[in-house]
Every structure is written in C-alpha cells, then in structure tokens.
Write a protein that holds these residues in place. Structure first.
Motif, PDB file in Angstrom:
ATOM      1  N   LEU A 282       0.682  -1.389  -0.015  1.00  0.00           N
ATOM      2  CA  LEU A 282       0.151  -0.249   0.399  1.00  0.00           C
ATOM      3  C   LEU A 282       1.094   1.171   0.079  1.00  0.00           C
ATOM      4  O   LEU A 282       1.540   1.099   0.714  1.00  0.00           O
ATOM      5  CB  LEU A 282      -1.099   0.097   1.031  1.00  0.00           C
ATOM      6  CG  LEU A 282      -1.835  -1.532   1.006  1.00  0.00           C
ATOM      7  CD1 LEU A 282      -2.722  -1.209   2.774  1.00  0.00           C
ATOM      8  CD2 LEU A 282      -2.729  -1.599   0.026  1.00  0.00           C
ATOM      9  N   PHE A 283       0.836   1.723  -0.798  1.00  0.00           N
ATOM     10  CA  PHE A 283       1.418   3.510  -0.594  1.00  0.00           C
ATOM     11  C   PHE A 283       2.881   2.911  -1.537  1.00  0.00           C
ATOM     12  O   PHE A 283       3.543   2.967  -1.166  1.00  0.00           O
ATOM     13  CB  PHE A 283       1.468   3.815   0.022  1.00  0.00           C
ATOM     14  CG  PHE A 283      -0.508   3.917   1.490  1.00  0.00           C
ATOM     15  CD1 PHE A 283      -0.457   5.799   0.828  1.00  0.00           C
ATOM     16  CD2 PHE A 283      -0.092   3.871   2.151  1.00  0.00           C
ATOM     17  CE1 PHE A 283      -2.028   6.206   1.799  1.00  0.00           C
ATOM     18  CE2 PHE A 283      -1.210   3.822   2.629  1.00  0.00           C
ATOM     19  CZ  PHE A 283      -1.875   5.125   2.982  1.00  0.00           C
ATOM     20  N   CYS A 284       2.224   2.234  -2.779  1.00  0.00           N
ATOM     21  CA  CYS A 284       3.723   1.596  -3.749  1.00  0.00           C
ATOM     22  C   CYS A 284       3.951   1.871  -4.397  1.00  0.00           C
ATOM     23  O   CYS A 284       5.392   1.522  -4.879  1.00  0.00           O
ATOM     24  CB  CYS A 284       3.015   0.503  -4.390  1.00  0.00           C
ATOM     25  SG  CYS A 284       1.554   0.738  -5.322  1.00  0.00           S
ATOM     26  N   GLY A 285       4.294   3.576  -4.896  1.00  0.00           N
ATOM     27  CA  GLY A 285       4.450   4.211  -5.536  1.00  0.00           C
ATOM     28  C   GLY A 285       4.704   3.815  -7.210  1.00  0.00           C
ATOM     29  O   GLY A 285       3.831   3.026  -7.188  1.00  0.00           O
ATOM     30  N   SER A 286       6.032   3.366  -7.587  1.00  0.00           N
ATOM     31  CA  SER A 286       6.107   3.240  -8.947  1.00  0.00           C
ATOM     32  C   SER A 286       6.586   1.083  -8.676  1.00  0.00           C
ATOM     33  O   SER A 286       7.672   0.828  -9.453  1.00  0.00           O
ATOM     34  CB  SER A 286       7.188   3.793  -9.294  1.00  0.00           C
ATOM     35  OG  SER A 286       7.641   5.248  -9.650  1.00  0.00           O
ATOM     36  N   GLY A 287       6.434   0.664  -7.521  1.00  0.00           N
ATOM     37  CA  GLY A 287       6.721  -0.346  -7.091  1.00  0.00           C
ATOM     38  C   GLY A 287       8.136  -0.918  -6.240  1.00  0.00           C
ATOM     39  O   GLY A 287       8.782  -1.786  -6.591  1.00  0.00           O
ATOM     40  N   ALA A 288       9.201  -0.166  -5.902  1.00  0.00           N
ATOM     41  CA  ALA A 288       9.909   0.010  -5.164  1.00  0.00           C
ATOM     42  C   ALA A 288       9.805  -1.034  -4.202  1.00  0.00           C
ATOM     43  O   ALA A 288      11.436  -1.862  -3.981  1.00  0.00           O
ATOM     44  CB  ALA A 288      10.297   1.413  -4.573  1.00  0.00           C
ATOM     45  N   ALA A 301      -0.895  -4.720  -5.464  1.00  0.00           N
ATOM     46  CA  ALA A 301       0.092  -2.320  -5.253  1.00  0.00           C
ATOM     47  C   ALA A 301      -1.471  -2.252  -5.206  1.00  0.00           C
ATOM     48  O   ALA A 301      -1.914  -1.942  -6.168  1.00  0.00           O
ATOM     49  CB  ALA A 301       1.207  -2.653  -5.558  1.00  0.00           C
ATOM     50  N   ALA A 302      -1.380  -0.843  -4.334  1.00  0.00           N
ATOM     51  CA  ALA A 302      -1.891   0.114  -4.625  1.00  0.00           C
ATOM     52  C   ALA A 302      -1.632   1.722  -4.490  1.00  0.00           C
ATOM     53  O   ALA A 302      -0.592   1.396  -2.922  1.00  0.00           O
ATOM     54  CB  ALA A 302      -3.278   0.149  -4.387  1.00  0.00           C
ATOM     55  N   ASP A 303      -1.998   2.721  -5.262  1.00  0.00           N
ATOM     56  CA  ASP A 303      -0.833   3.809  -5.088  1.00  0.00           C
ATOM     57  C   ASP A 303      -2.117   4.833  -5.417  1.00  0.00           C
ATOM     58  O   ASP A 303      -2.543   4.930  -6.893  1.00  0.00           O
ATOM     59  CB  ASP A 303       0.302   3.885  -5.270  1.00  0.00           C
ATOM     60  CG  ASP A 303       0.840   5.448  -4.960  1.00  0.00           C
ATOM     61  OD1 ASP A 303       1.771   5.196  -4.120  1.00  0.00           O
ATOM     62  OD2 ASP A 303       1.143   6.856  -5.606  1.00  0.00           O
ATOM     63  N   SER A 304      -2.477   6.351  -4.708  1.00  0.00           N
ATOM     64  CA  SER A 304      -2.734   6.966  -5.639  1.00  0.00           C
ATOM     65  C   SER A 304      -2.432   7.852  -7.035  1.00  0.00           C
ATOM     66  O   SER A 304      -3.222   8.224  -7.827  1.00  0.00           O
ATOM     67  CB  SER A 304      -3.775   8.218  -4.016  1.00  0.00           C
ATOM     68  OG  SER A 304      -1.712   9.082  -3.874  1.00  0.00           O
ATOM     69  N   SER A 305      -1.186   7.615  -7.188  1.00  0.00           N
ATOM     70  CA  SER A 305      -0.360   8.420  -8.501  1.00  0.00           C
ATOM     71  C   SER A 305      -0.636   7.462  -9.935  1.00  0.00           C
ATOM     72  O   SER A 305       0.054   5.988  -9.476  1.00  0.00           O
ATOM     73  CB  SER A 305       1.087   8.280  -8.037  1.00  0.00           C
ATOM     74  OG  SER A 305       1.429   8.576  -9.574  1.00  0.00           O
ATOM     75  N   ILE A 348       0.913  -7.337   4.871  1.00  0.00           N
ATOM     76  CA  ILE A 348       0.080  -5.802   4.271  1.00  0.00           C
ATOM     77  C   ILE A 348       1.880  -5.258   4.749  1.00  0.00           C
ATOM     78  O   ILE A 348       1.787  -5.188   5.592  1.00  0.00           O
ATOM     79  CB  ILE A 348      -0.662  -5.486   4.774  1.00  0.00           C
ATOM     80  CG1 ILE A 348      -1.939  -6.152   4.120  1.00  0.00           C
ATOM     81  CG2 ILE A 348      -0.919  -4.068   4.657  1.00  0.00           C
ATOM     82  CD1 ILE A 348      -3.336  -5.624   5.448  1.00  0.00           C
ATOM     83  N   VAL A 349       1.691  -4.428   3.974  1.00  0.00           N
ATOM     84  CA  VAL A 349       3.439  -3.651   4.029  1.00  0.00           C
ATOM     85  C   VAL A 349       2.761  -2.095   3.384  1.00  0.00           C
ATOM     86  O   VAL A 349       2.231  -2.046   2.453  1.00  0.00           O
ATOM     87  CB  VAL A 349       4.596  -4.379   2.445  1.00  0.00           C
ATOM     88  CG1 VAL A 349       5.373  -2.609   2.514  1.00  0.00           C
ATOM     89  CG2 VAL A 349       4.817  -5.273   3.034  1.00  0.00           C
ATOM     90  N   PHE A 350       2.981  -1.138   4.173  1.00  0.00           N
ATOM     91  CA  PHE A 350       2.360   0.198   3.773  1.00  0.00           C
ATOM     92  C   PHE A 350       3.853   1.345   4.183  1.00  0.00           C
ATOM     93  O   PHE A 350       4.709   1.179   5.216  1.00  0.00           O
ATOM     94  CB  PHE A 350       1.297   0.642   4.755  1.00  0.00           C
ATOM     95  CG  PHE A 350       1.381   0.681   6.234  1.00  0.00           C
ATOM     96  CD1 PHE A 350       0.818   1.711   6.903  1.00  0.00           C
ATOM     97  CD2 PHE A 350       1.447  -0.926   7.032  1.00  0.00           C
ATOM     98  CE1 PHE A 350       1.065   2.204   8.031  1.00  0.00           C
ATOM     99  CE2 PHE A 350       1.265  -0.487   8.098  1.00  0.00           C
ATOM    100  CZ  PHE A 350       1.607   0.786   8.734  1.00  0.00           C
ATOM    101  N   ASP A 351       3.025   2.383   3.040  1.00  0.00           N
ATOM    102  CA  ASP A 351       4.259   3.418   3.132  1.00  0.00           C
ATOM    103  C   ASP A 351       4.068   4.440   2.713  1.00  0.00           C
ATOM    104  O   ASP A 351       4.402   4.777   1.617  1.00  0.00           O
ATOM    105  CB  ASP A 351       5.946   2.753   1.839  1.00  0.00           C
ATOM    106  CG  ASP A 351       7.016   4.281   2.572  1.00  0.00           C
ATOM    107  OD1 ASP A 351       7.272   4.349   3.066  1.00  0.00           O
ATOM    108  OD2 ASP A 351       7.554   3.357   0.715  1.00  0.00           O
ATOM    109  N   PRO A 352       3.550   5.576   3.461  1.00  0.00           N
ATOM    110  CA  PRO A 352       2.721   6.185   3.233  1.00  0.00           C
ATOM    111  C   PRO A 352       3.361   7.370   3.532  1.00  0.00           C
ATOM    112  O   PRO A 352       4.279   8.039   4.370  1.00  0.00           O
ATOM    113  CB  PRO A 352       1.213   6.292   4.078  1.00  0.00           C
ATOM    114  CG  PRO A 352       2.075   5.414   6.034  1.00  0.00           C
ATOM    115  CD  PRO A 352       3.000   4.561   5.213  1.00  0.00           C
ATOM    116  N   PRO A 353       2.645   8.581   3.298  1.00  0.00           N
ATOM    117  CA  PRO A 353       3.622   9.782   3.122  1.00  0.00           C
ATOM    118  C   PRO A 353       3.656  10.445   4.884  1.00  0.00           C
ATOM    119  O   PRO A 353       3.398   9.758   5.315  1.00  0.00           O
ATOM    120  CB  PRO A 353       2.312  10.892   2.258  1.00  0.00           C
ATOM    121  CG  PRO A 353       1.759   9.895   2.123  1.00  0.00           C
ATOM    122  CD  PRO A 353       1.355   8.755   2.328  1.00  0.00           C
TER     123      PRO A 353
END
Length: 419
Positions: A282-288, A301-305, A348-353
């Motif tokens: 979650l908040f995956c960006g471009s897949g790092a 994978a999910a992200d707002s961008s 679940i992995v999450f990396d939010p702003p």
C-alpha cells in the motif's frame, strides 16, 4: 533579552527534535543551533533563540564539518557531530516518538548511509542582484538562497552537473514572480529534472523560453526535462532498478532519496513476509517494494499516483521469476482498501507520506493479515498508526531507524508487526 543586551553564557543540556541545542534556563528553553549537549556557549538571546554564537567549551563529540557551506546552508544541521552519538540520537528520537503513544519495543541500531550517495536533490534557482543565476539550497530558517558549489551528501555525478543545471534553470526565470525549483534525480540513463515553482498566471513559460530550456537540457545531456510533471524533452527514458525489475520513472515521480536506504528498507520488508501467500503493498509508488516482495509471493499494489502505477506496470515485463503483481491507482486516504479488498492477503506492507495512514490502518485491523510492515519518514505518525494496530492485537516486534537524510534531524524507520 534584547539584541543589544550583552552576551550571556549558556550550557547546552540536550538536542531538540529539529537538531538544535537546547539550554534550559529559568526563563525557559533557549534554542542554540549547531551546538551539542554539554557545550558551553556565549550567545545573545531573543525570544528563546540564540544568535552571535561562540563555542566557549566544545564537546569531545564535536568534529570538523566536511562541507564548505556548513553553517550557512540549511541542509545539514548535525554535520559537526561524531557518527556514534549522532546515530544514537536518531535512535532515541524513534524511542521518544513511540513512548508518547505508550509503545515499547526493540529498537535496532540506526542504519547509517555513506556520504556521497543521495540521488535526489531539490535545487532552488534565483537571479542575484548582479543578474547572475544562483542555484542552491535555502539558508537555515530563511528564504535566503545559499549558492552551492559542493555537497558531500549528494552523489558526485549530481554535484558535477551543477553548472549545466544553472544554465537550464535560467530559462525558467522569465517572470519576476517565478521561483523555480529543480527536482533532480540520478537515474540509470542520466539526470531527470522536473521543474516546479514557475509563475502560472502570466501564461507559464513562453515558447521561446521552452526552447531555451530544451537546448540547455540537450547541452547538459539530461535524460528528461519536465515542467510540473509535463515532459518538455526526453532524450532517454529515465529508469531505475527495483529488485530485479527495470522501471520507467514518471516525471516528478516519488523515489527514495538514497539507494542504500531503500535497500535497507526492502531487505527488512522482504525478510518479514517470508513464507506468506499473498502480500499487499500500500502506497506503493512505482514499485520500490512491490518487485522485491514479488520474489516471495503474489502482490496486490495500490497507490494514488496513476503515473506511478503505470510505471510499475511498465516494469513488470522486464523481470523474470516474479510472482504476479496486480496494481491499482486508488486514493488510499479517501478510499482505503477494505478487508474485502485485502481478502487473501496474509501480509501487508505500507509506506505512506509523512501524514501517516490512520484510516487505512484501521482497515488493516479487520483483515486476516498475520504480519504488517510499516515504513515511515515520520516517527510521530508511525507511532500513532502503530497504536491502532497494537490495540487490535498486533505486537510491534522491532523497529529499525534508517538515516536516509544524512546529517539532518530526519529519521526514517521500518517496523514489523505480528498478530
């Protein structure tokens, strides 16, 4: 005390969360930048802040700074501190943030990153009184620009491009209200530059200035030049490696600032999810994280961008041996993934702003995930989200601080939760 009052002697008792020394006085705390605990200083004090600082008795932990711009540039506030106590202090900031939420856990030693490894810089451009274009960073607690000719934090390939980037910046100073910032990223195919802060009300950038910028970009051999995410010229597609995949970076797309820090984060995330059957990123960006995680199990994978998700999808075909990756563009603040959406995900992995992910975290609570990995650039919002998981029965096994932003007060972390 007024600015004209005589100097006074102070003893630095501790360092605050922003890296300033703090002297506890009967009148309240006094913030003294660029000092260390135990030091005696002679200063003038006004409104709780010190100026005209003279080190009378230095700490044995004080070392010589390595940047010629130290003290003036606002980028490095702790370059004068020996590595050991500096890294311990960052670890302590994580402990304090967790303690405010009543959380105790194992906090590993801070992972250090070497100098000269930062691949992303935000360089501000202004025209000086003599008409010359100046490129650099803002001064401490000021809008004043400090021209930078060297930066020990940055990858040397970025520093060597400063003169050429100054010529690129000149094209964007067409309007007197423009305050361009060059977001420069070192990629596998060269420098990717996205420019923001250009005056819009006057019609943005004229065609003549766009052509000037493109010519300067060609001379500088940039991979791509874009204006607020819109490509002006692309000589080569900027790409980065995420695990085994080669991913086309979108203009202005998010990327961890230091490859070594990203590697430390992904290593810990992958180790935590070993043996699971399906992973949500979650908040995956471009897949790092998505691509390294896909070496373990299928990934949702999910992200707002939307651009970031498109880049992630563009990287899927470049690697072999990966489990399936399903990617969705979705605003996880307005529409967090629900337990139904996360059905079957046991990790679940999450990396939010920086603001954290409180609403998404509340949804995670009701899933059947047995392991959750939180990656954060803000210990305070991480601790708040962690409290939600812990109250729902998760145990925070350990936290690893990561010093991605060398010699600053910022600290990042990875935390592993198990039910």
């Amino acid at each position: 005390m007024t600015e004209n009052a005589p100097p006074t002697l102070l003893k630095i008792d501790r360092l605050g969360g922003q890296g300033d020394g703090i002297a506890d006085t009967p009148a309240g705390p006094v913030f003294v930048p660029l000092t260390l605990p135990g030091e005696t200083v002679r200063v003038r004090v006004q409104d709780g802040r010190a100026s005209d600082i003279e080190i009378v008795e230095a700490s044995p932990e004080r070392i010589a700074p390595v940047s010629p711009h130290y003290g003036e540039c606002g980028g490095c506030s702790l370059q004068h501190w020996a590595a050991g106590p500096y890294l311990d202090w960052k670890r302590e900031q994580v402990r304090l943030a967790l303690a405010r939420e009543g959380i105790e856990t194992e906090i590993e030693p801070t992972v250090a990153v070497p100098a000269g490894t930062r691949r992303r810089l935000a360089l501000h451009a202004r025209r000086g009184p003599d008409g010359r274009v100046v490129l650099g960073f803002k001064a401490r607690k000021s809008w004043r620009l400090v021209e930078v000719t060297a930066c020990p934090v940055a990858d040397p390939r970025l520093v060597s491009a400063f003169p050429a980037l100054t010529r690129v910046a000149e094209a964007f100073l067409e309007h007197p209200k423009s305050a361009p910032t060059l977001h420069v990223t070192l990629t596998l195919t060269g420098l990717d530059v996205d420019v923001t802060g250009v005056e819009r009300k006057s019609g943005r950038l004229s065609r003549d200035r766009q052509m000037q910028a493109i010519r300067a970009a060609n001379i500088a051999d940039l991979a791509r030049l874009s204006l607020a995410g819109e490509t002006l010229a692309m000589m080569r597609q900027p790409t980065v490696m995420f695990g085994p995949a080669t991913v086309p970076l979108p203009p202005g797309g998010f990327l961890q600032a230091v490859p070594e820090a990203e590697a430390a984060m992904t290593e810990r995330a992958v180790a935590a999810v070993k043996g699971t059957r399906k992973i949500a990123d979650l908040f995956c960006g471009s897949g790092a994280f998505s691509f390294p995680l896909a070496t373990v199990a299928p990934v949702l994978a999910a992200d707002s961008s939307a651009a970031g998700i498109a880049a992630l999808k563009g990287g899927i075909g470049t690697a072999t041996g990966l489990r399936s990756i399903t990617a969705e563009a979705r605003d996880l603040f307005r529409r967090p993934l629900t337990p139904h959406d996360l059905k079957g995900c046991d990790a679940i992995v999450f990396d939010p702003p920086r603001a954290g992910a409180i609403d998404q975290t509340r949804q995670i609570v009701d899933t059947r995930a047995s392991v959750v990995v939180g990656v954060s650039c803000n210990p305070q919002s991480f601790a708040r989200d962690a409290r939600v998981l812990i109250d729902a029965g998760f145990v925070l096994e350990r936290v690893t601080p990561i010093d991605q932003f060398l010699w600053s007060s910022h600290v990042e972390l990875v935390g592993v939760f198990r039910r």
